[in-house]
Design an enzyme around this catalytic site. Structure first.
Site, mmCIF file in Angstrom:
data_model
loop_
_atom_site.group_PDB
_atom_site.id
_atom_site.type_symbol
_atom_site.label_atom_id
_atom_site.label_comp_id
_atom_site.label_asym_id
_atom_site.label_seq_id
_atom_site.Cartn_x
_atom_site.Cartn_y
_atom_site.Cartn_z
ATOM 1 N N LYS A 93 34.488 9.167 30.182
ATOM 2 C CA LYS A 93 33.663 10.356 30.096
ATOM 3 C C LYS A 93 34.409 11.583 30.587
ATOM 4 O O LYS A 93 35.063 11.547 31.628
ATOM 5 C CB LYS A 93 32.392 10.141 30.931
ATOM 6 C CG LYS A 93 31.290 11.089 30.538
ATOM 7 C CD LYS A 93 30.005 10.848 31.295
ATOM 8 C CE LYS A 93 29.014 11.950 30.966
ATOM 9 N NZ LYS A 93 27.909 12.013 31.908
ATOM 10 N N LYS B 85 34.353 16.910 35.243
ATOM 11 C CA LYS B 85 35.115 17.807 36.100
ATOM 12 C C LYS B 85 35.681 17.046 37.300
ATOM 13 O O LYS B 85 36.801 17.294 37.726
ATOM 14 C CB LYS B 85 34.212 18.954 36.576
ATOM 15 C CG LYS B 85 34.951 20.273 36.629
ATOM 16 C CD LYS B 85 34.027 21.464 36.704
ATOM 17 C CE LYS B 85 33.262 21.502 38.004
ATOM 18 N NZ LYS B 85 32.368 22.667 38.110
ATOM 19 N N LYS C 98 24.399 11.156 46.857
ATOM 20 C CA LYS C 98 24.829 12.446 47.398
ATOM 21 C C LYS C 98 24.686 12.467 48.914
ATOM 22 O O LYS C 98 25.557 12.975 49.617
ATOM 23 C CB LYS C 98 24.030 13.589 46.766
ATOM 24 C CG LYS C 98 24.399 13.823 45.307
ATOM 25 C CD LYS C 98 23.670 15.024 44.722
ATOM 26 C CE LYS C 98 23.921 15.159 43.232
ATOM 27 N NZ LYS C 98 22.967 16.074 42.598
#
Ligand code: TRP
Length: 336
Positions: free
Chosen positions: A195, A198, A115
């Site tokens: 998978k 989103k 991140k």
């Protein structure tokens, strides 16, 4: 007594992968006797990701996450459901843990590195994310944590924080274990990719409208080797069958598999049945969500009650922690 705890991201934007992989678990564990289950909408974790955080939307998303989880079956009479920021003891314990956690343990975390590498300016909160998560769990002395396997490393550090504390300040916290439900499926995306996610854009929303869900099912890839109805199909290679197995009764799936393999049934018929069976599960969730949306006080009341019950446990742990940590006791004489 075993105690279950999990944190839920403040977003109402849930897909059937979240539902089948995690929420079904929450509901089942919550209903199991002898296990007190605590579920927390982690609104203090949200702003550690500046790309996703929006002050105009945080409150709404927190409420929506509670609402959707309630609609999907989390019953606030059976479990404790609350918002993290409503129980300030989480951040109080997180600070104490922050002082006791080696910086290097945190910079090594893969989610942090991933991140942080995408951000121009990295909030210190992103580094502390796992410490707050450990506090979330340990403040309830929870020993069972249902999460996806992407949280394994975060759970390891939570156990380490518990272990280090117990050694230094005396036995206080159980070492929390990840609860990975063996039956929880790894739900593929509607594109047949590994998978449902989103970020890939291959989801079916839990509350998505029916026409839009049907458009996705209709174009779902089938056994790639089957081109005409006269070709035999292999249900093992078909994503449609995978989804069917999540929603339809095993007997129906077995019959359809047989027919499909001996060219007795076309893909479209299987897809229509999948749509029908999926809607049997999703329609009641949508109806409950609509009913709660018409009555948001029911959700707010549930969260208030949840915070009150959670806080009673959290306060007791904090008292023990403050004392063991060596802080000056609060002067209580004037209250007596
Ligand atoms: N990190 C978890 C996730 O992204 C959310 C979370 C926060 C959590 N605190 C927690 C999960 C405590 C389990 C226990 O899904």
């Amino acid at each position: 007594m075993k105690r279950v705890f999990s944190g839920i991201q403040p977003t109402g934007d849930l897909h059937i992968g979240n539902y089948l992989g995690a929420m079904v678990n929450y509901v089942a564990l919550g209903n199991q006797l002898g296990r007190e289950a605590i579920y927390c909408i982690v609104d203090y974790h949200a702003p550690t990701n500046p790309a996703a955080y929006d002050k105009q939307l945080l409150a709404q998303r927190t409420l929506e996450a509670a609402l959707v989880n309630m609609a999907a079956g989390l019953d606030p009479d059976k479990v404790i459901l609350f918002a993290q920021s409503h129980v300030p003891e989480h951040t109080e314990l997180a600070w104490i843990f922050t002082t006791q956690t080696p910086y290097g343990d945190l910079t090594r975390m893969t989610q942090f590195k991933d991140k942080a590498s995408k951000l121009e300016s990295v909030p210190a909160g992103l580094l502390m994310y796992p410490v707050l998560m450990a506090a979330d769990i340990l403040i309830y002395k929870a020993d069972t944590v249902p999460v996806g396997d992407d949280q394994t490393q975060h759970l390891e550090i939570a156990r380490e924080i518990a272990r280090r504390w117990n050694l230094e300040y005396g036995e206080t916290f159980p070492e929390p274990q990840t609860y990975l439900n063996q039956d929880a499926p790894r739900v593929p995306g509607v594109d047949g990719k590994a998978k449902m996610s989103k970020s890939v854009g291959n989801t079916i929303g839990l509350l998505e409208d029916e026409a839009s869900i049907w458009a996705k099912i209709r174009t779902m890839p089938d056994d790639p080797a089957r081109i005409r109805l006269s070709d035999p199909g292999d249900p093992g290679r078909s994503v449609v069958f995978k989804f069917l197995s999540y929603f339809a009764a095993p007997e129906l799936v077995a019959v359809l598999r047989q027919e499909y393999a001996r060219r007795g049934v076309g893909t479209l018929v299987v897809k229509e049945l999948l749509m029908q069976e999926m809607m049997k599960k999703l329609r009641p969730i949508r109806q409950r969500a609509d009913a709660l949306r018409a009555n948001p006080e029911r959700v707010l009341d549930a969260l208030e009650d949840g915070a009150r019950r959670a806080r009673a446990i959290a306060k007791a742990t904090m008292e023990e922690v403050r004392e063991k940590f060596g802080l000056l006791p609060r002067h209580t004489k004037s209250k007596a």
